[in-house]
Design a protein around this motif. Structure first.
Motif, short mmCIF file in Angstrom:
data_model
loop_
_atom_site.label_atom_id
_atom_site.label_comp_id
_atom_site.label_asym_id
_atom_site.label_seq_id
_atom_site.Cartn_x
_atom_site.Cartn_y
_atom_site.Cartn_z
N ALA A 1 -5.62 -4.23 -18.77
CA ALA A 1 -5.71 -5.68 -18.62
C ALA A 1 -6.64 -6.23 -19.69
O ALA A 1 -7.61 -5.58 -20.08
N ASP B 1 -0.87 -7.05 -17.39
CA ASP B 1 -2.02 -7.95 -17.48
C ASP B 1 -2.68 -7.94 -18.85
O ASP B 1 -3.82 -8.38 -18.99
N ARG C 1 -2.42 -9.86 -8.47
CA ARG C 1 -3.67 -9.90 -9.21
C ARG C 1 -4.86 -9.82 -8.27
O ARG C 1 -5.52 -10.81 -8.03
#
Length: 153
Positions: free
Chosen positions: A35, A68, A139
């Motif tokens: 991410a 992400d 998330r």
């Protein structure tokens, strides 16, 4: 949707500046969740993580979930290609999942999608955002992207 092992719990995130990572075993595959931003500032840590995973004997299939990741540069793509090659030489398969936005465009421009991409939201019918292994749409607080210089683009 594959079921995640160990009651959907991921390993704690490792933070490398503007990037986070964690990994989990899902349906026999080792999934590495990334991410944030993958660029020269995170390249050394990314290389270490990818080589450790590519050379390990923990799973025959390795999946990099980039759902992400908000930015990736060509150098980081080269590190992924190198890890793919090392994994292949050890009899393992490395795939990339959850490509969208800038990372999807970079992979497409470099011609890496046909070789490395498991699937992308742009090519998956229905336009599902996120990877096969649950990134993107989910998330939890520990997986939020870290803002950086490329986040606003």
């Amino acid at each position: 949707m594959p079921k995640k092992s160990d009651a959907n719990v991921r390993a704690p995130l490792s933070r490398w500046g503007r990037c986070n990572s964690s990994q989990a075993h899902v349906d026999g595959a080792l999934v590495v969740y990334l991410a944030g931003e993958l660029d020269l500032s995170t390249a050394q840590q990314l290389r270490r993580r990818l080589m450790a995973v590519a050379e390990s004997n923990t799973a025959a299939t390795i999946v990099l979930d980039l759902s992400d990741v908000s930015f990736i540069d060509a150098h980081s793509c080269g590190l992924i290609v190198n890890a793919w090659s090392v994994a292949k030489s050890h009899g393992r398969r490395l795939r990339v999942d959850g490509l969208r936005g800038i990372p999807a465009r970079v992979f497409r421009l470099l011609g890496l999608e046909p070789v490395l991409a498991w699937r992308t939201p742009e090519t998956h019918q229905g336009g599902i955002i996120g990877g096969r292994y649950g990134g993107g749409g989910q998330r939890p607080a520990e997986r939020r992207s870290v803002g950086g210089t490329h986040a606003a683009r």
